[in-house]
Design a protein around this motif. Structure first.
Motif, PDB file in Angstrom:
ATOM      1  N   LEU A  83       0.837  -1.195   0.000  1.00 12.76           N
ATOM      2  CA  LEU A  83       0.000   0.000   0.000  1.00 12.76           C
ATOM      3  C   LEU A  83       0.873   1.247   0.000  1.00 12.76           C
ATOM      4  O   LEU A  83       1.764   1.400   0.846  1.00 12.76           O
ATOM      5  N   THR A  84       0.623   2.146  -0.935  1.00 11.16           N
ATOM      6  CA  THR A  84       1.365   3.407  -0.996  1.00 11.16           C
ATOM      7  C   THR A  84       0.575   4.557  -0.401  1.00 11.16           C
ATOM      8  O   THR A  84       1.034   5.698  -0.417  1.00 11.16           O
ATOM      9  N   MET A  85      -0.611   4.273   0.094  1.00 12.79           N
ATOM     10  CA  MET A  85      -1.410   5.259   0.805  1.00 12.79           C
ATOM     11  C   MET A  85      -2.335   4.524   1.758  1.00 12.79           C
ATOM     12  O   MET A  85      -2.603   3.332   1.582  1.00 12.79           O
ATOM     13  N   ALA A  86      -2.802   5.231   2.768  1.00 15.50           N
ATOM     14  CA  ALA A  86      -3.732   4.621   3.712  1.00 15.50           C
ATOM     15  C   ALA A  86      -5.068   4.365   3.026  1.00 15.50           C
ATOM     16  O   ALA A  86      -5.504   5.171   2.197  1.00 15.50           O
ATOM     17  N   GLU A  96     -16.717   0.350  -0.288  1.00 15.50           N
ATOM     18  CA  GLU A  96     -15.474  -0.401  -0.310  1.00 15.50           C
ATOM     19  C   GLU A  96     -14.389   0.402   0.374  1.00 15.50           C
ATOM     20  O   GLU A  96     -14.496   1.613   0.548  1.00 15.50           O
ATOM     21  N   TRP A  97     -13.339  -0.287   0.757  1.00  9.44           N
ATOM     22  CA  TRP A  97     -12.089   0.357   1.114  1.00  9.44           C
ATOM     23  C   TRP A  97     -11.225   0.376  -0.135  1.00  9.44           C
ATOM     24  O   TRP A  97     -11.097  -0.636  -0.822  1.00  9.44           O
ATOM     25  N   VAL A  98     -10.659   1.530  -0.433  1.00  7.89           N
ATOM     26  CA  VAL A  98      -9.874   1.702  -1.657  1.00  7.89           C
ATOM     27  C   VAL A  98      -8.513   2.262  -1.277  1.00  7.89           C
ATOM     28  O   VAL A  98      -8.398   3.115  -0.390  1.00  7.89           O
ATOM     29  N   ASP A 106      -8.910  -1.351   9.758  1.00  9.47           N
ATOM     30  CA  ASP A 106      -8.220  -0.820  10.928  1.00  9.47           C
ATOM     31  C   ASP A 106      -6.822  -1.401  11.099  1.00  9.47           C
ATOM     32  O   ASP A 106      -5.948  -0.767  11.683  1.00  9.47           O
ATOM     33  N   ALA A 107      -6.614  -2.618  10.606  1.00  9.74           N
ATOM     34  CA  ALA A 107      -5.341  -3.299  10.869  1.00  9.74           C
ATOM     35  C   ALA A 107      -4.296  -3.066   9.792  1.00  9.74           C
ATOM     36  O   ALA A 107      -3.185  -3.596   9.891  1.00  9.74           O
ATOM     37  N   VAL A 108      -4.613  -2.294   8.758  1.00  4.77           N
ATOM     38  CA  VAL A 108      -3.659  -2.073   7.676  1.00  4.77           C
ATOM     39  C   VAL A 108      -3.447  -0.582   7.486  1.00  4.77           C
ATOM     40  O   VAL A 108      -4.302   0.233   7.828  1.00  4.77           O
ATOM     41  N   GLY A 109      -2.303  -0.229   6.932  1.00  8.61           N
ATOM     42  CA  GLY A 109      -1.992   1.170   6.699  1.00  8.61           C
ATOM     43  C   GLY A 109      -0.954   1.314   5.615  1.00  8.61           C
ATOM     44  O   GLY A 109      -0.483   0.333   5.021  1.00  8.61           O
ATOM     45  N   GLU A 110      -0.593   2.551   5.364  1.00  5.24           N
ATOM     46  CA  GLU A 110       0.401   2.857   4.343  1.00  5.24           C
ATOM     47  C   GLU A 110       1.707   2.127   4.629  1.00  5.24           C
ATOM     48  O   GLU A 110       2.186   2.088   5.760  1.00  5.24           O
ATOM     49  N   GLY A 123       5.250  11.617   7.808  1.00  2.00           N
ATOM     50  CA  GLY A 123       4.142  11.272   6.920  1.00  2.00           C
ATOM     51  C   GLY A 123       3.377  10.030   7.285  1.00  2.00           C
ATOM     52  O   GLY A 123       2.574   9.549   6.479  1.00  2.00           O
ATOM     53  N   ASP A 124       3.568   9.488   8.496  1.00  2.00           N
ATOM     54  CA  ASP A 124       2.866   8.283   8.925  1.00  2.00           C
ATOM     55  C   ASP A 124       1.537   8.699   9.555  1.00  2.00           C
ATOM     56  O   ASP A 124       1.489   9.162  10.701  1.00  2.00           O
ATOM     57  N   ARG A 125       0.440   8.501   8.823  1.00  2.00           N
ATOM     58  CA  ARG A 125      -0.873   8.947   9.296  1.00  2.00           C
ATOM     59  C   ARG A 125      -1.747   7.788   9.768  1.00  2.00           C
ATOM     60  O   ARG A 125      -2.952   7.928   9.872  1.00  2.00           O
ATOM     61  N   ARG A 126      -1.142   6.648  10.060  1.00  2.00           N
ATOM     62  CA  ARG A 126      -1.945   5.495  10.443  1.00  2.00           C
ATOM     63  C   ARG A 126      -2.724   5.728  11.725  1.00  2.00           C
ATOM     64  O   ARG A 126      -3.799   5.156  11.917  1.00  2.00           O
ATOM     65  N   GLY A 127      -2.211   6.544  12.610  1.00  2.00           N
ATOM     66  CA  GLY A 127      -2.889   6.771  13.879  1.00  2.00           C
ATOM     67  C   GLY A 127      -3.952   7.839  13.842  1.00  2.00           C
ATOM     68  O   GLY A 127      -4.638   8.071  14.845  1.00  2.00           O
ATOM     69  N   GLN A 128      -4.122   8.505  12.705  1.00  2.00           N
ATOM     70  CA  GLN A 128      -5.073   9.608  12.611  1.00  2.00           C
ATOM     71  C   GLN A 128      -6.440   9.082  12.212  1.00  2.00           C
ATOM     72  O   GLN A 128      -6.589   8.486  11.150  1.00  2.00           O
ATOM     73  N   ASP A 129      -7.428   9.308  13.064  1.00  2.00           N
ATOM     74  CA  ASP A 129      -8.774   8.867  12.729  1.00  2.00           C
ATOM     75  C   ASP A 129      -9.466   9.919  11.870  1.00  2.00           C
ATOM     76  O   ASP A 129      -8.963  11.030  11.663  1.00  2.00           O
TER      77      ASP A 129
END
Length: 817
Positions: free
Chosen positions: A116-119, A140-142, A174-178, A245-251
């Motif tokens: 994944l290159t983006m969240a 969907e999740w895209v 929720d369990a995956v990210g960039e 640039g890690d935005r995985r924690g941002q809801d």
């Protein structure tokens, strides 16, 4: 910020314009055709140079006027030649390697591994062609990704192609990210023309995260994130985004609040990061009395290290490229020629990747930098006369960037952040310590035994980062935090006039001694344009637009559903939210809804719950009812009911109690009563669509002249087979208004139309959607029943009310559509 002497060098704009046009064209043609364009451009440049040098021909007669043409041709030629060499042209699968292209064209289902290159983002699927479009049902999740390998005949085939990946919303994300590597069974399909991805990968099995061998960079990043977890407030979410640039924690709530406050650029790495890194290194070099060459090399080395640690994502590459050009400009003694440096950066980046030309983020980056270069400095000179230096500089930079970005923003939204300038000024003292200390902590994370120092620096950076989040959330709660600009071409023209007028006015008054008399008329004309276009037009949102009387509102949210039933002054029941926060937020704002008595989420597909944050933004939501095909016991231990449902996890505030609804439940709010007819308790639905809440709403007379109840049957996305089961129960489905199931898809069936016998039908559907909604069969059945059809793709947002026994409709102006 001091005034820049002389005239800004604007010649580079012609080269940038030529490069941009060339980039937009070469991505749609084959590499061989791009090569022909490059050859033709080179020939044209050579011919012009020969004519001008020899002093013969028409070109020599008008040699001054040919300079823009030559610069534009040079920019276009450079980009076309680079595209030909890289093979960047072509469309879809044609740009893939032959074996992969064959799999895509055959629509093969295979084991795939993607990075994944983006969240992931929740929304209706992007446009795919052929069968894939028909199969993309519901939300969907895209995510954008790079296809790493495909299993062909039992063996992995390595590749490195850009793809778009999607999976059903019910699987969650929720369990995956960039940066994560996913492996799953997926179907490869061609993309619609005009996209840079070579294929669409629709996952057919839940993805598993493949553990990657952690290198030094990955370990340092993870150590940094782990250290940030102890920070207060929004620090754990914002600091990794601001620094690397890690935005995985941002809801979604934080993201929406930052966007509403005009601070979304602080949630990820941007040009400001590179500017701060360069400024720190430059200051250190001067303190050490290094020469210009040594300082240049030190700056370039710092930028290269920064990009390697942060990861060379497009936004980082853009920022680093601008920083490199600026560093070279300083070395060459032309540090103040920022606009020329920007134009060179644009040409270079488009030659590196011509697809940037179509990316909104690139356009915004260029617009903001151009605004600071053209307007920031002269405006600061003017403001210095009435404001303290720090306030004048901060205001000038913020106003300049906002003014130039506005025309670009209006191409995809009409929302304007009303408090962007004060919000950016409020966080301005917080951003440098957060970024500089955070970057230093990230660098030290590579050293063994430096964990204590890393933790200390993370706290130094994290407290300001947490305050940035608090400031963003506070500004987002203020009244009229987002205004609706004039939609369409008129609004874009108005925004362009605002920017042009500000530049003209600032440059006229920047010179010592004020405004010469010969310029007074032009200055007055500039302000005469800026005031009505830039203030009066968007300020209409502050006056409080009064919509026509309404009882039921169908919001235009694109390919999705969102309805409101009026329960009293500034109150409503809201049914679904559409795919994105902005449209539903604007619709409810225009309707004047301040309190949502009940938010009904018919099911948990993204085109029905993606806009959740838009409903909660600035409003009190008292209760949430929802349905889903997932089992109730699937939520995590200790979670309150509804909080852990797929698609809702972390998105519902504690002030909005959520519960799952089943057939037989009843409720009321003001004149609105409702009864849940589906799903049946104890009978799990086979699919998320068939788990949709089917609810019959009755809107009482409420003092109206009609003296009769108005009924609405809302069916979510329930499909024909499940609807047949409901019909066999013998429940009364008769209603004045039918919310057509599944946006008018064929699989919604027509039996419900005969059972309901509606006078009007509502269809929430996106213009030009790739699914073919609404289906001709559904429209024909509605026409045969004598039902008036209101579609958001053709009518926009629609209001319905009773006048006696007549059902009256009106268009809701200013709410999209």
């Amino acid at each position: 910020m001091e005034a820049e002497p002389g005239i800004v060098d604007l010649r580079g704009v012609w080269a940038a314009a030529g490069a941009w046009c060339s980039a937009a064209a070469v991505v749609r043609i084959a590499p061989a055709q791009a090569a022909l364009v490059a050859v033709a451009g080179s020939f044209l440049l050579a011919l012009m140079a020969w004519n001008l040098r020899s002093g013969r021909g028409l070109a020599a007669w008008f040699h001054r006027g040919w300079a823009p043409v030559a610069l534009a041709a040079a920019g276009a030629t450079v980009v076309a030649a680079a595209a030909a060499v890289q093979g960047a042209g072509g469309q879809g699968a044609a740009g893939a390697e032959p074996r992969l292209a064959a799999l895509v064209e055959a629509r093969e289902t295979a084991r795939v591994r993607v990075v994944l290159t983006m969240a992931p983002r929740a929304r209706p699927a992007p446009p795919a062609s052929g069968a894939m479009a028909a199969e993309s049902r519901g939300g969907e999740w895209v995510a954008e990704a790079r296809l790493q390998a495909v299993a062909v005949s039992g063996a992995w085939m390595s590749t490195s192609s850009r793809v778009a990946v999607s999976w059903p919303a019910s699987w969650g994300a929720d369990a995956v990210g960039e940066g994560d590597t996913l492996e799953a069974l997926g179907r490869l399909s061609p993309m619609a023309p005009g996209r840079r991805e070579v294929a669409w990968v629709g996952l057919r099995s839940p993805p598993t995260v493949v553990p990657a061998a952690a290198g030094a960079v990955d370990r340092a990043r993870e150590d940094f994130v782990e250290a940030a977890r102890a920070l207060p407030g929004d620090g754990p979410a914002l600091l990794p985004g601001m620094v690397m640039g890690d935005r995985r924690g941002q809801d979604a709530g934080l993201g929406d609040a930052m966007a509403t406050a005009g601070l979304s650029h602080l949630t990820a790495v941007s040009g400001a990061n590179c500017a701060l890194v360069l400024g720190t290194v430059l200051g250190a070099g001067r303190a050490c009395r290094l020469g210009r060459t040594a300082t240049l090399l030190l700056c370039l080395a710092a930028l290269a290290g920064f990009v390697a640690v942060v990861r060379p994502e497009p936004s980082v590459v853009r920022a680093a490229a601008m920083g490199t050009v600026s560093a070279v400009a300083v070395y060459a003694g032309r540090g103040r020629q920022a606009f020329a440096a920007l134009c060179a950066c644009v040409v270079g980046l488009l030659a590196w990747d011509p697809w940037y030309a179509g990316e909104a983020a690139f356009r915004l980056s260029v617009a903001a930098t151009a605004g600071i270069a053209l307007l920031g400095r002269p405006l600061a000179v003017v403001l210095h006369r009435v404001l303290p230096g720090w306030l004048a500089n901060g205001t000038a930079i913020t106003v300049a960037a906002q003014a130039f970005c506005l025309p670009v923003l209006l191409t995809f939204t009409t929302d304007v952040a009303a408090y962007a300038v004060p919000a950016n000024l409020a966080v301005a003292p917080l951003v440098p310590p957060a970024t500089i200390a955070g970057t230093a902590a990230l660098g030290l994370a590579f050293l063994p035994g430096a964990s204590v120092l890393v933790a200390a620096l993370v706290w130094v950076a994290g407290v300001p980062a947490a305050l940035v989040g608090g400031v963003g959330r506070w500004f987002a709660t203020l009244p009229h935090a987002h205004l609706s600009w004039v939609p369409g071409p008129a609004g874009t023209v108005a925004a362009l006039l605002v920017a042009a007028a500000l530049v003209a006015a600032a440059w006229m008054v920047r010179l010592p001694g004020g405004v010469p008399a010969r310029r007074a008329g032009a200055l007055l004309a500039a302000f005469a344009v800026a005031v009505p276009a830039g203030i009066l037009l968007p300020a209409t949102a502050l006056v409080g637009r009064n919509p026509p009387p309404w009882e039921i509102a169908l919001c235009d949210v694109g390919q999705g559903d969102a309805l409101a039933l009026r329960t009293g002054p500034e109150r409503a029941v809201v049914i679904d939210t559409g795919p994105d926060p902005a449209p539903v937020r604007t619709c409810l704002d225009v309707l004047g809804v301040e309190v949502v008595d009940v938010l009904v989420l018919t099911h948990l597909h993204a085109d029905h719950i993606g806009g959740l944050e838009g409903v909660f933004s600035g409003r009190e939501v008292r209760e949430v009812l929802y349905s889903t095909a997932a089992r109730a016991q699937d939520r995590e231990p200790g979670q309150r009911p509804g909080a852990g449902a797929a698609g809702l996890s972390g998105r519902l505030p504690a002030t909005a109690p959520a519960r799952r609804a089943f057939a037989g439940e009843r409720g009321s709010a003001g004149p609105v009563e409702w009864e849940v007819l589906w799903p049946l308790a104890g009978a799990p639905a086979a699919t998320e669509n068939d788990a949709s809440l089917v609810v019959k709403y009755r809107i009482g007379a409420g003092g109206t002249a009609s003296g009769r109840t108005l009924t609405l049957l809302a069916t979510g996305d329930i499909e024909e087979e499940a609807m047949d089961v409901l019909l066999r129960t013998g429940v009364d489905l008769r209603a004045d208004i039918l919310k057509v199931s599944h946006h008018g898809a064929r699989n919604g069936g027509t039996a419900v139309i005969g059972a309901a016998g509606p006078r009007a039908a509502l269809v929430g559907v996106g213009a030009g959607n790739s699914y073919g909604h609404p289906a001709p069969e559904i429209l024909a059945a509605l026409q045969a029943a004598g039902t008036a059809v209101f579609r958001t793709d053709t009518a926009g947002a629609v209001l319905l009310r009773r006048e006696g026994s007549t059902l009256v409709s009106a268009r809701l102006e200013g709410a999209g559509g």
